[in-house]
Design an enzyme around this catalytic site. Sequence first.
Site, mmCIF file in Angstrom:
data_model
loop_
_atom_site.group_PDB
_atom_site.id
_atom_site.type_symbol
_atom_site.label_atom_id
_atom_site.label_comp_id
_atom_site.label_asym_id
_atom_site.label_seq_id
_atom_site.Cartn_x
_atom_site.Cartn_y
_atom_site.Cartn_z
ATOM 1 N N LEU A 1 0.985 -1.222 0.029
ATOM 2 C CA LEU A 1 -0.176 0.029 0.300
ATOM 3 C C LEU A 1 0.820 1.405 0.151
ATOM 4 C CD1 LEU A 1 -2.650 -1.020 2.715
ATOM 5 C CD2 LEU A 1 -2.822 -1.330 0.135
ATOM 6 N N ASP A 2 0.604 2.083 -0.772
ATOM 7 C CA ASP A 2 1.329 3.494 -0.759
ATOM 8 C C ASP A 2 1.511 3.733 0.539
ATOM 9 O OD1 ASP A 2 -0.718 5.650 -0.861
ATOM 10 O OD2 ASP A 2 -1.082 4.777 -2.701
ATOM 11 N N ALA A 3 2.418 4.896 1.035
ATOM 12 C CA ALA A 3 2.434 5.444 2.319
ATOM 13 C C ALA A 3 1.014 6.181 2.718
ATOM 14 C CB ALA A 3 3.662 6.477 2.037
#
Length: 237
Positions: free
Chosen positions: A103-105
């Site tokens: 998952l992106d930040a």
Amino acid sequence: MRLQKYLAHAGVASRRAAEEIVRAGRVTIDGRTVTDPARDVPDDGTADVLVDGRPVTPVAETVVFAVNKPAGVVSTASDTHGRPTVVGLVPAGKRRLYPVGRLDAETTGLILLTDDGALADLLTHPRYEVPKTYVASVRGGRVGDVALRALREGVELDDGPTLPAEVEQPEPGELRITLREGRKRQVRRMCRAVGHPVVTLRRVRLGPLELGRLREGQWRALDPREVAALRDAARRP
């Protein structure tokens, strides 16, 4: 448990390297040299397993953790920029845990951590098309029928058209999107392409597993039935 797997779980070496160690005659079980990596070994610690004369302590079977990733935490085992990682949220002990997918930040929600490489491959490889569900809050208010149809049928991105997706709009400006592929920042790119950039994004489901009441930053170990259900979801044609 097969000997090479036993050694790998105990942290001696990878399975492939453990196989070479066994074939080289460096392993004894109950005082006898064993050269067959497929030899069965009880995993309850009752066997006296030595490598180069040193005892090997068995480690329990592989584990899978569900984590509710907060924003600002990266989905890697380590980070060269010193940012907090999702692996750091779980007390792994001696285990080497790895995130299942990413998952992106900025995205929050459900991510799995495991030391089971085979399971991670089942859940992330495109050929298995394991569904992943996200809830996105988007700009622009209510998403119109044309944009919804485009999201459902496939959106043209710079790396090609997306697969059909399941898309619902529980309330104006909120989308529940289920994908069967996992391109980088895909939900954000899809929503931007139809004129509704994402404000917040949260993953709430992976295969049969739901995020449920797990609060941000919290984790729990999956039970064997949940792990089996994940495997079944990946193997289903």
